[in-house]
Design a protein around this motif. Structure first.
Motif, PDB file in Angstrom:
ATOM      1  N   GLU A  87      -0.866 -10.547  -6.540  1.00 36.34           N
ATOM      2  CA  GLU A  87      -1.784  -9.288  -5.286  1.00 36.34           C
ATOM      3  C   GLU A  87      -0.673  -8.778  -4.962  1.00 36.34           C
ATOM      4  N   SER A  88      -0.215  -7.119  -4.809  1.00 43.18           N
ATOM      5  CA  SER A  88       0.297  -6.259  -4.711  1.00 43.18           C
ATOM      6  C   SER A  88       0.664  -5.577  -3.675  1.00 43.18           C
ATOM      7  N   THR A  89       1.891  -4.731  -2.921  1.00 41.72           N
ATOM      8  CA  THR A  89       1.797  -4.696  -2.003  1.00 41.72           C
ATOM      9  C   THR A  89       2.278  -3.210  -2.421  1.00 41.72           C
ATOM     10  N   ILE A  90       1.437  -2.385  -2.166  1.00 41.85           N
ATOM     11  CA  ILE A  90       1.767  -0.699  -2.903  1.00 41.85           C
ATOM     12  C   ILE A  90       2.081   0.093  -0.942  1.00 41.85           C
ATOM     13  N   PRO A  91       2.943   0.634  -1.128  1.00 45.69           N
ATOM     14  CA  PRO A  91       3.680   1.998   0.112  1.00 45.69           C
ATOM     15  C   PRO A  91       3.775   3.328  -0.514  1.00 45.69           C
ATOM     16  N   ILE A  92       2.376   3.848   0.367  1.00 39.37           N
ATOM     17  CA  ILE A  92       1.823   4.402  -0.223  1.00 39.37           C
ATOM     18  C   ILE A  92       2.837   6.537   0.964  1.00 39.37           C
ATOM     19  N   GLU A  93       2.565   7.107   0.648  1.00 35.62           N
ATOM     20  CA  GLU A  93       3.291   8.378   1.084  1.00 35.62           C
ATOM     21  C   GLU A  93       1.912   9.386   1.173  1.00 35.62           C
ATOM     22  N   LEU A 152      -8.739   2.821  -6.111  1.00 35.41           N
ATOM     23  CA  LEU A 152      -8.247   1.437  -6.266  1.00 35.41           C
ATOM     24  C   LEU A 152      -9.378   0.730  -6.758  1.00 35.41           C
ATOM     25  N   GLU A 153     -10.673   0.363  -6.118  1.00 36.21           N
ATOM     26  CA  GLU A 153     -11.349  -0.532  -6.242  1.00 36.21           C
ATOM     27  C   GLU A 153     -12.133  -0.245  -7.420  1.00 36.21           C
ATOM     28  N   ARG A 154     -11.393   1.188  -8.029  1.00 32.41           N
ATOM     29  CA  ARG A 154     -12.138   1.621  -9.089  1.00 32.41           C
ATOM     30  C   ARG A 154     -11.538   1.563 -10.488  1.00 32.41           C
ATOM     31  N   VAL A 155     -10.808   0.690 -10.344  1.00 38.01           N
ATOM     32  CA  VAL A 155      -9.392  -0.162 -11.499  1.00 38.01           C
ATOM     33  C   VAL A 155     -10.102  -1.122 -11.686  1.00 38.01           C
ATOM     34  N   PRO A 156     -10.590  -1.201 -13.326  1.00 30.43           N
ATOM     35  CA  PRO A 156     -10.737  -2.010 -13.343  1.00 30.43           C
ATOM     36  C   PRO A 156     -10.222  -3.877 -13.380  1.00 30.43           C
ATOM     37  N   SER A 187     -10.267  -7.115  -7.144  1.00 30.00           N
ATOM     38  CA  SER A 187     -11.229  -7.894  -7.231  1.00 30.00           C
ATOM     39  C   SER A 187     -11.036  -7.485  -4.915  1.00 30.00           C
ATOM     40  N   ALA A 188      -9.329  -7.365  -4.594  1.00 28.25           N
ATOM     41  CA  ALA A 188      -9.688  -6.903  -2.933  1.00 28.25           C
ATOM     42  C   ALA A 188      -8.901  -5.760  -3.017  1.00 28.25           C
ATOM     43  N   VAL A 189      -9.578  -4.768  -2.271  1.00 26.81           N
ATOM     44  CA  VAL A 189      -8.610  -3.839  -1.935  1.00 26.81           C
ATOM     45  C   VAL A 189      -8.359  -3.482   0.357  1.00 26.81           C
ATOM     46  N   ALA A 190      -7.355  -3.346   0.507  1.00 31.51           N
ATOM     47  CA  ALA A 190      -6.977  -3.480   1.674  1.00 31.51           C
ATOM     48  C   ALA A 190      -5.901  -2.396   2.482  1.00 31.51           C
ATOM     49  N   VAL A 191      -6.373  -0.949   2.993  1.00 31.84           N
ATOM     50  CA  VAL A 191      -5.734  -0.202   3.287  1.00 31.84           C
ATOM     51  C   VAL A 191      -5.347  -0.285   3.982  1.00 31.84           C
ATOM     52  N   GLU A 248       1.014   2.520   5.666  1.00 29.71           N
ATOM     53  CA  GLU A 248       0.542   3.291   4.718  1.00 29.71           C
ATOM     54  C   GLU A 248       1.301   2.430   3.593  1.00 29.71           C
ATOM     55  N   GLU A 249       0.367   1.743   3.708  1.00 30.60           N
ATOM     56  CA  GLU A 249       0.593   0.442   2.780  1.00 30.60           C
ATOM     57  C   GLU A 249      -1.199  -0.415   2.063  1.00 30.60           C
ATOM     58  N   ALA A 250      -1.215  -0.490   0.686  1.00 30.23           N
ATOM     59  CA  ALA A 250      -2.442  -0.803  -0.216  1.00 30.23           C
ATOM     60  C   ALA A 250      -1.981  -2.351   0.003  1.00 30.23           C
ATOM     61  N   LYS A 251      -2.872  -3.102   0.280  1.00 34.66           N
ATOM     62  CA  LYS A 251      -2.872  -4.305  -0.232  1.00 34.66           C
ATOM     63  C   LYS A 251      -3.965  -4.714  -1.495  1.00 34.66           C
ATOM     64  N   VAL A 252      -3.631  -5.238  -2.780  1.00 34.04           N
ATOM     65  CA  VAL A 252      -4.336  -5.215  -3.545  1.00 34.04           C
ATOM     66  C   VAL A 252      -4.272  -6.200  -4.480  1.00 34.04           C
ATOM     67  N   SER A 253      -5.538  -6.784  -4.886  1.00 35.16           N
ATOM     68  CA  SER A 253      -5.719  -8.321  -5.479  1.00 35.16           C
ATOM     69  C   SER A 253      -5.928  -7.851  -6.350  1.00 35.16           C
ATOM     70  N   TYR A 254      -5.203  -8.230  -7.819  1.00 36.70           N
ATOM     71  CA  TYR A 254      -6.129  -8.238  -9.296  1.00 36.70           C
ATOM     72  C   TYR A 254      -5.956  -8.927 -10.501  1.00 36.70           C
ATOM     73  N   ASP A 255      -6.422  -8.767 -11.550  1.00 35.85           N
ATOM     74  CA  ASP A 255      -6.157  -9.110 -12.417  1.00 35.85           C
ATOM     75  C   ASP A 255      -5.202  -9.002 -13.458  1.00 35.85           C
ATOM     76  N   PRO A 256      -3.828  -9.375 -13.734  1.00 36.58           N
ATOM     77  CA  PRO A 256      -3.066  -9.244 -14.642  1.00 36.58           C
ATOM     78  C   PRO A 256      -3.617  -8.937 -16.325  1.00 36.58           C
ATOM     79  N   ALA A 257      -4.388  -9.032 -16.356  1.00 37.98           N
ATOM     80  CA  ALA A 257      -4.297  -9.520 -17.757  1.00 37.98           C
ATOM     81  C   ALA A 257      -5.437  -8.069 -18.196  1.00 37.98           C
ATOM     82  N   GLN A 258      -6.255  -7.662 -17.452  1.00 35.82           N
ATOM     83  CA  GLN A 258      -6.668  -5.887 -16.936  1.00 35.82           C
ATOM     84  C   GLN A 258      -5.922  -5.057 -16.688  1.00 35.82           C
ATOM     85  N   ALA A 259      -5.411  -5.286 -15.030  1.00 39.52           N
ATOM     86  CA  ALA A 259      -4.392  -3.680 -14.191  1.00 39.52           C
ATOM     87  C   ALA A 259      -3.258  -4.637 -14.495  1.00 39.52           C
ATOM     88  N   SER A 260      -2.557  -3.411 -14.396  1.00 35.59           N
ATOM     89  CA  SER A 260      -1.158  -3.277 -14.244  1.00 35.59           C
ATOM     90  C   SER A 260      -0.806  -2.098 -12.859  1.00 35.59           C
TER      91      SER A 260
END
Length: 194
Positions: free
Chosen positions: A10-16, A31-35, A38-42, A47-59
């Protein structure tokens, strides 16, 4: 878009720049289109996005690029580190390479003259401790630049340290010359003299 729960991060991205629900949807879609995502909540309020992703497929860089492709910026923090032990351009490059490898770092120029680096980074992806650890992994000492000291104080301290180093080099040079003179004299000492 499914990802293995064992390798999910999980990563939290501060957005401007978001100001409406349409902005939120635009960022979520990108964000959902990034391989590997698995989950995105903006959240517009924080002004943050919480993203769950597979670190083997995305950075994290892929996630930041998706936010920027949606037309928004990733909010960054800035810290200045005092770095001790550098004495050449090779040292500067070594420290810069180590800092650039830290996830979330977007710029990390190192100034040899002031022995400092002003680093721009995403605080949700990296901490100041991570940055200091990267500098120390390069073989140098680092600490956060204190705001109480002025640039003149830092320059004065650096100049004093350089003067001390030069004094040590002079002492070592004169000692080496003295030892060399004695060795040369013994080499030419006649063997028939006691």
């Amino acid at each position: 878009m499914t990802a293995s729960t064992t390798s999910s991060r999980e990563s939290t991205i501060p957005i401007e720049g978001m100001f409406c629900a349409s902005c939120v949807k635009r960022v979520e879609r990108k964000l959902e289109r990034v391989p590997g995502v698995s989950a995105v909540a903006v959240n517009l309020a924080t002004e943050e996005a919480k993203v769950s992703y597979d670190p083997a497929q995305a950075s994290s860089d892929d996630l930041y690029a998706a936010v920027e492709a949606a037309g928004y910026g990733v909010r960054e923090d800035e810290v200045t580190l005092d770095i001790e032990g550098m004495f050449c351009a090779s040292c500067v490059k070594r420290v810069e390479r180590k800092l650039e490898r830290v996830s979330g770092v977007t710029s990390s120029p190192v100034n040899l003259a002031t022995e400092q680096s002003t680093i721009r980074y995403n605080a949700a992806a990296a901490s100041v401790d991570d940055l200091i650890a990267a500098v120390e992994a390069a073989g140098y000492h680092a600490r956060v630049h204190t705001t109480g000291s002025t640039d003149d104080d830092v320059v004065d301290a650096n100049e004093q340290r350089h003067r001390d180093e030069l004094r040590d080099y002079r002492i070592k040079a004169f000692a080496s010359i003295g030892v060399s003179v004695v060795i040369m004299a013994l080499m030419f000492w006649p063997s028939w003299l006691p």
